[in-house]
Design a protein around this motif. Structure first.
Motif, PDB file in Angstrom:
ATOM      1  N   VAL A 193       0.872  -1.181   0.000  1.00  0.00           N
ATOM      2  CA  VAL A 193       0.000   0.000   0.000  1.00  0.00           C
ATOM      3  C   VAL A 193       0.904   1.224   0.000  1.00  0.00           C
ATOM      4  O   VAL A 193       1.777   1.365   0.849  1.00  0.00           O
ATOM      5  CB  VAL A 193      -0.922   0.011   1.234  1.00  0.00           C
ATOM      6  CG1 VAL A 193      -1.746   1.296   1.269  1.00  0.00           C
ATOM      7  CG2 VAL A 193      -1.829  -1.215   1.221  1.00  0.00           C
ATOM      8  N   LYS A 194       0.699   2.080  -0.971  1.00  0.00           N
ATOM      9  CA  LYS A 194       1.608   3.219  -1.138  1.00  0.00           C
ATOM     10  C   LYS A 194       1.628   4.067   0.136  1.00  0.00           C
ATOM     11  O   LYS A 194       0.598   4.618   0.541  1.00  0.00           O
ATOM     12  CB  LYS A 194       1.131   4.064  -2.314  1.00  0.00           C
ATOM     13  CG  LYS A 194       2.124   5.123  -2.740  1.00  0.00           C
ATOM     14  CD  LYS A 194       1.585   5.870  -3.961  1.00  0.00           C
ATOM     15  CE  LYS A 194       2.448   7.075  -4.257  1.00  0.00           C
ATOM     16  NZ  LYS A 194       1.842   7.898  -5.309  1.00  0.00           N
ATOM     17  N   PRO A 195       2.795   4.188   0.788  1.00  0.00           N
ATOM     18  CA  PRO A 195       2.865   4.957   2.031  1.00  0.00           C
ATOM     19  C   PRO A 195       2.658   6.445   1.760  1.00  0.00           C
ATOM     20  O   PRO A 195       2.967   6.946   0.674  1.00  0.00           O
ATOM     21  CB  PRO A 195       4.292   4.705   2.531  1.00  0.00           C
ATOM     22  CG  PRO A 195       4.775   3.504   1.781  1.00  0.00           C
ATOM     23  CD  PRO A 195       4.081   3.543   0.460  1.00  0.00           C
ATOM     24  N   ALA A 196       2.157   7.128   2.800  1.00  0.00           N
ATOM     25  CA  ALA A 196       1.905   8.567   2.658  1.00  0.00           C
ATOM     26  C   ALA A 196       3.200   9.314   2.355  1.00  0.00           C
ATOM     27  O   ALA A 196       3.197  10.313   1.635  1.00  0.00           O
ATOM     28  CB  ALA A 196       1.267   9.098   3.941  1.00  0.00           C
ATOM     29  N   ASP A 197       4.314   8.812   2.893  1.00  0.00           N
ATOM     30  CA  ASP A 197       5.592   9.506   2.695  1.00  0.00           C
ATOM     31  C   ASP A 197       6.428   8.869   1.584  1.00  0.00           C
ATOM     32  O   ASP A 197       7.649   9.017   1.553  1.00  0.00           O
ATOM     33  CB  ASP A 197       6.385   9.526   4.005  1.00  0.00           C
ATOM     34  CG  ASP A 197       6.733   8.117   4.484  1.00  0.00           C
ATOM     35  OD1 ASP A 197       6.179   7.143   3.921  1.00  0.00           O
ATOM     36  OD2 ASP A 197       7.566   7.991   5.400  1.00  0.00           O
ATOM     37  N   ALA A 220       9.353   9.998  -4.653  1.00  0.00           N
ATOM     38  CA  ALA A 220       8.831  10.395  -5.959  1.00  0.00           C
ATOM     39  C   ALA A 220       8.781   9.239  -6.946  1.00  0.00           C
ATOM     40  O   ALA A 220       7.927   9.199  -7.836  1.00  0.00           O
ATOM     41  CB  ALA A 220       9.696  11.525  -6.519  1.00  0.00           C
ATOM     42  N   ALA A 221       9.693   8.282  -6.803  1.00  0.00           N
ATOM     43  CA  ALA A 221       9.770   7.196  -7.779  1.00  0.00           C
ATOM     44  C   ALA A 221       8.626   6.196  -7.631  1.00  0.00           C
ATOM     45  O   ALA A 221       8.302   5.463  -8.570  1.00  0.00           O
ATOM     46  CB  ALA A 221      11.102   6.466  -7.637  1.00  0.00           C
ATOM     47  N   ARG A 247       4.895   2.179  -9.902  1.00  0.00           N
ATOM     48  CA  ARG A 247       3.591   1.505  -9.894  1.00  0.00           C
ATOM     49  C   ARG A 247       2.906   1.632 -11.255  1.00  0.00           C
ATOM     50  O   ARG A 247       2.333   0.678 -11.775  1.00  0.00           O
ATOM     51  CB  ARG A 247       2.695   2.087  -8.796  1.00  0.00           C
ATOM     52  CG  ARG A 247       3.074   1.586  -7.417  1.00  0.00           C
ATOM     53  CD  ARG A 247       2.244   2.214  -6.313  1.00  0.00           C
ATOM     54  NE  ARG A 247       2.834   1.899  -5.022  1.00  0.00           N
ATOM     55  CZ  ARG A 247       2.336   1.012  -4.152  1.00  0.00           C
ATOM     56  NH1 ARG A 247       1.202   0.405  -4.414  1.00  0.00           N
ATOM     57  NH2 ARG A 247       2.957   0.751  -3.026  1.00  0.00           N
ATOM     58  N   ALA A 248       2.962   2.837 -11.813  1.00  0.00           N
ATOM     59  CA  ALA A 248       2.309   3.046 -13.115  1.00  0.00           C
ATOM     60  C   ALA A 248       2.951   2.171 -14.188  1.00  0.00           C
ATOM     61  O   ALA A 248       2.264   1.578 -15.023  1.00  0.00           O
ATOM     62  CB  ALA A 248       2.394   4.518 -13.499  1.00  0.00           C
ATOM     63  N   GLN A 281      12.336   0.624  -4.343  1.00  0.00           N
ATOM     64  CA  GLN A 281      12.179   0.090  -2.979  1.00  0.00           C
ATOM     65  C   GLN A 281      12.971   0.912  -1.974  1.00  0.00           C
ATOM     66  O   GLN A 281      12.657   0.936  -0.795  1.00  0.00           O
ATOM     67  CB  GLN A 281      12.616  -1.386  -2.929  1.00  0.00           C
ATOM     68  CG  GLN A 281      12.279  -2.110  -1.629  1.00  0.00           C
ATOM     69  CD  GLN A 281      13.435  -2.106  -0.628  1.00  0.00           C
ATOM     70  OE1 GLN A 281      14.590  -1.893  -0.996  1.00  0.00           O
ATOM     71  NE2 GLN A 281      13.128  -2.345   0.646  1.00  0.00           N
ATOM     72  N   GLY A 282      14.027   1.540  -2.455  1.00  0.00           N
ATOM     73  CA  GLY A 282      14.838   2.342  -1.548  1.00  0.00           C
ATOM     74  C   GLY A 282      16.309   2.241  -1.900  1.00  0.00           C
ATOM     75  O   GLY A 282      16.727   1.360  -2.667  1.00  0.00           O
TER      76      GLY A 282
END
Lengths: 449, 428
Positions: free
Chosen positions: B295-299, B302-303, B308-309, B378-379
């Motif tokens: 689930v896309k985190p609020a923070d 930008a990537a 996801r798209a 992912q980071g």
């Protein structure tokens, strides 16, 4: 493989798990469903025996007209389609989910076509890819004779079905497009040679797919009768054709036993129960290469057990009934069970892998075509973890297995003979009940691989 | 004979060249970049298209296709178009080794990547070493960093399981409790959790009060719950397979609405499964490790949205085409990041062909920092050239309203451990 297993246990690295999706079915009270189905089958037999009132299973004429279907067109189309698919198998992508041959063969010829044939009668026959070239070659060679293959009965098809089942269930890579294409080409050539020598009619007893579709199509409620330039479209309860079939020969019985035994083992070999028995961890299944030997034995045992169980049921029933229960006619009942198993076992493959087939048919070269006019779509398996959908899937499997066994019970009552002692029905009914329980258990238990 | 580009049916790899078919059926790109006359870079992908890993394989292929499309649209690698040749290994180690052979010899691939299942890695890596072909795995196994493999095998796109597990201990001890009972399946996967977590929680002043191993073929769990010590503050669970729903359901029945310990699990149990699925209600309020929060985190950086798209995944981690088709989101980024690692190192080494393979591996070993960006959604990661292993931060999410909400991100340092090997001292 042993060396590998040792390497695995000695290495600290762990396998990534979570291969198998959590199963909705395991949370359902399937034990109750199985019990209810078993009771239904038993009660149907009991009522049938006590009241002697069985559905008439008659065919009704739906339509009659001139037989205008140009058969050679269908046969030629079947031959061309096979040639094209083989070429794609050899030349196309190595990824089986992006190769039309693999997809069309395993989800089309082996699943969708049998399903359709169970409704509309044998749909392989009109497109049999051997007939056209056999006829052409026999004309070209001026050969009209035979070489005596027909004397072998259906045994060549028994061998074909046995080999095919091993390839499907046990062999290392049945999905590999080039491997599948090579095997199909080799098999096609062998059968072509034999059919040219013996005549195209031999296909109906020597070629396993032709035999399989002819048999499985007999449970259809809709069928065609072709005679002297006329075609009759018939309709009747499933089994209406079966009760009018000639008693099966020994080799035809063997064919049904191999088919049924293979379907049973196909399901069984995936269960946690079987994995536990052969010492495989289903959560970290080593892969087919590790179980070829033991699964070959399992397949052989399944054929043997299927044959022995049916033989014992028939012998016991005959002894208790004081006659009747001739194998030739009564074995026809097991056609229904084979058909039901086929549906139950392959339904999920049809709605999952079938999506790839639909995609590949719509866009065979994977370049953005839309031959079937379908809009762009993603392959989607989300329903596999949707409780509502999966319960519906289980309901389909349940209905297929239960329906098949109810039909089998009715067919057995009809085909066993007249004037028998009621007790005689007990062993065969018990066998049907056991088959119902086994078939539904296969659909309900934990499965992997 | 096979996969010639001019056959009756062009192979998938031919189709993918320069347009990235993606997994949208019927939508394969109409964008065809005009290439210079450069020969394509051929990357072999060892795909679990069938067998036990197929549910992962489907998403790995979708992710790799998306990364390929992005890279080709941006000019390829080193100015060359890129092809991926997918070969199915049946999730079988014996076939895995054959696939390595085939991709190398028959297809002439420059390198091989994408392998997920550890037993396939173990069966294939020795062959890759013999053939001297770079073999980049996405399996998160500790087998690379432990020293069990070879100079040609690297894991640059995902943190290994030892690091993942160890990095959970500080947060668990600080927030959930220090007395832990562990439920794990009784084989290597479970033993990693047992061993690495037990050690890591002890380093935090905590203690594993019970280790309960469940036989892999078990499908009913209630009788094991009686073994949970009363003093248990945290229940650590890593059950996997078809029985997971039953495990959760029976655990819920066992505790009822009464007091219960905190639950901490690994998303491996529910990868590709909607956490809002009826029957999983008992997991509400519990925590899970995730490598990449589904689930896309609020923070989120930008990537995240762009990734996801590209892969066709919505903000809940499900396919944009089917909200129920949840991705193997926590793992599949490794296919994307590995492909970008390949791009980076091929370009840095000036790799021109198979004769440069050794030079390519040396360039990979020289990589240290892998910063955050669209290449690494992912980071950020740190690559250890000696152990051939990447290290990244991990995430902890809480089930809130049936959704996984990220509540904590570890530092990369929390997952580090002493080197177990120095591959750079080994011969090629």
């Amino acid at each position: 493989m042993k060396r590998l297993a040792a390497a695995l246990t000695l290495t600290p690295g762990a396998a990534l798990a979570c291969a198998l999706p959590p199963s909705v079915i395991l949370t359902l009270p399937t034990g109750h469903y199985i019990l209810a189905a078993a009771l239904t089958v038993a009660l149907t037999a009991l009522l049938g025996v006590l009241t002697d009132r069985l559905p008439p299973l008659q065919g009704h004429l739906l339509h009659e007209g001139a037989d205008l279907w140009p058969r050679m067109v269908g046969w030629t189309a079947g031959f061309i389609a096979m040639a094209v698919l083989l070429a794609i198998g050899f030349q196309g992508a190595d990824d089986p989910l992006h190769n039309l041959l693999t997809l069309v063969f395993w989800t089309g010829v082996w699943i969708a076509l049998p399903f359709a044939s169970m409704v509309f009668g044998d749909l392989w026959r009109p497109f049999n890819p051997w007939v056209a070239p056999v006829r052409a070659l026999r004309i070209a060679l001026g050969w009209r004779g035979s070489v005596g293959l027909s004397g072998l009965g259906h045994w060549p098809a028994v061998v074909g079905m046995a080999g095919f089942s091993w390839f499907q269930i046990v062999s290392l890579a049945p999905d590999d497009p080039a491997g599948l294409a090579g095997l199909m080409l080799g098999y096609w050539l062998v059968i072509l040679l034999l059919a040219v020598a013996e005549g195209e009619g031999w296909l109906e007893q020597g070629e396993f797919l032709t035999v399989f579709f002819a048999l499985i199509g007999r449970v259809a409620p809709v069928w065609r009768v072709r005679e002297a330039g006329r075609v009759q479209w018939m309709v009747g309860w499933p089994g209406a054709q079966v009760v009018r079939m000639a008693p099966l020969s020994l080799s035809q019985m063997a064919f049904i036993i191999v088919t049924l035994g293979s379907l049973s083992f196909e399901g069984l070999s995936e269960t946690f129960w079987w994995m536990g028995l052969i010492g495989e961890n289903p959560l970290e299944f080593t892969g087919r290469s590790a179980v070829i030997g033991v699964n070959t034995l399992g397949l052989l045992a399944s054929w043997g057990l299927t044959g022995a169980a049916i033989w014992a049921g028939l012998r016991l029933s005959r002894a208790l009934a004081g006659g009747g229960f001739a194998a030739g006619p009564v074995m026809l009942s097991f056609l229904a069970i084979a058909a039901g198993y086929h549906v139950a076992h392959f339904f999920v493959t049809l709605i999952t892998t079938g999506q790839y087939t639909l995609w590949a048919l719509n866009d065979p070269l994977f370049r953005g075509d839309s031959l079937l006019g379908l809009p762009p779509f993603y392959i989607s398996f989300g329903f596999l973890s949707d409780p509502v959908f999966m319960q519906a899937v289980y309901a389909v499997q349940f209905a297929a297995i239960l329906g098949a066994h109810l039909l089998a019970v009715i067919l057995t009552l009809k085909l066993a003979g007249r004037g028998l002692r009621n007790m005689g029905h007990l062993p065969m009914t018990a066998l049907m009940v056991l088959y119902t329980i086994f078939g539904l258990w296969l659909m309900s238990t934990a499965r992997g691989a | 004979m096979k996969t010639t580009l001019t056959g009756i049916a062009p192979s998938r790899r031919a189709v993918l060249t320069g347009m990235g078919a993606g997994l949208i059926a019927g939508s394969a790109g109409l964008v065809r970049p005009v290439w210079a006359q450069a020969a394509p870079l051929k990357l072999g992908f060892q795909l679990h298209a069938t067998g036990i890993g197929a549910s992962y394989g489907r998403w790995y292929q979708r992710t790799a296709d998306a990364a390929l499309k992005k890279i080709n649209e941006a000019g390829g690698i080193g100015g060359r178009p890129v092809e991926i040749v997918y070969e199915d290994d049946g999730t079988d180690p014996a076939r895995g080794a054959e696939v390595v052979d085939k991709l190398n010899s028959q297809h002439g691939c420059d390198l091989i990547f994408g392998t997920l299942f550890s037993h396939v890695v173990m069966g294939s890596a020795p062959r890759a070493g013999e053939l001297k072909v770079p073999y980049l795995v996405c399996s998160e196994g500790y087998h690379v960093a432990s020293g069990a493999l070879n100079r040609w095998t690297l894991q640059p796109g995902i943190t290994d399981v030892r690091s993942q597990i160890s990095s959970m201990a500080p947060w668990v001890a600080g927030n959930l409790g220090k007395k832990v009972t562990m439920f794990f399946p009784d084989y290597a996967f479970g033993y990693d959790h047992r061993d690495f977590f037990t050690k890591a929680i002890e380093a935090q002043g905590g203690q594993v009060v019970a280790q309960i191993a469940i036989p892999p073929t078990e499908t009913s769990y209630t009788r094991y719950f009686a073994q949970i010590p009363a003093e248990t503050e945290v229940l650590y669970h890593v059950m996997v397979g078809p029985g997971v729903l039953t495990f959760v359901k029976e655990l819920g029945e066992f505790y009822g609405s009464g007091a219960k310990p905190q639950l901490f699990g690994f998303i491996d149990s529910l990868e590709a499964v909607d956490t809002a699925t009826p029957g999983l209600e008992f997991l509400e309020g519990s925590h899970f490790w995730e490598a990449h929060p589904r689930v896309k985190p609020a923070d989120a950086g930008a990537a995240e949205g762009d990734y996801r798209a590209a892969v066709g995944v919505d903000d809940n981690g499900a396919s944009v085409a089917d909200a129920k088709d949840v991705a193997t989101y926590s793992h599949m980024f490794s296919a994307w990041e590995t492909l970008h690692f390949i791009k980076q190192t091929v370009e840095a080494s000036g790799y021109a062909g198979v004769a440069d393979r050794q030079k390519l591996v040396e360039a990979m070993e020289a990589v240290t920092d892998l910063p955050y960006g669209i290449e690494r959604p992912q980071g950020a990661k740190v690559f250890n050239g000696k152990t051939h292993q990447a290290f990244g931060s991990q995430n902890i999410s809480k089930v809130e309203g049936g959704k996984l909400v990220k509540v904590h991100t570890t530092t990369i340092d929390e997952g580090k451990y002493d080197d177990g090997v120095d591959y750079t001292t080994m011969s090629f």
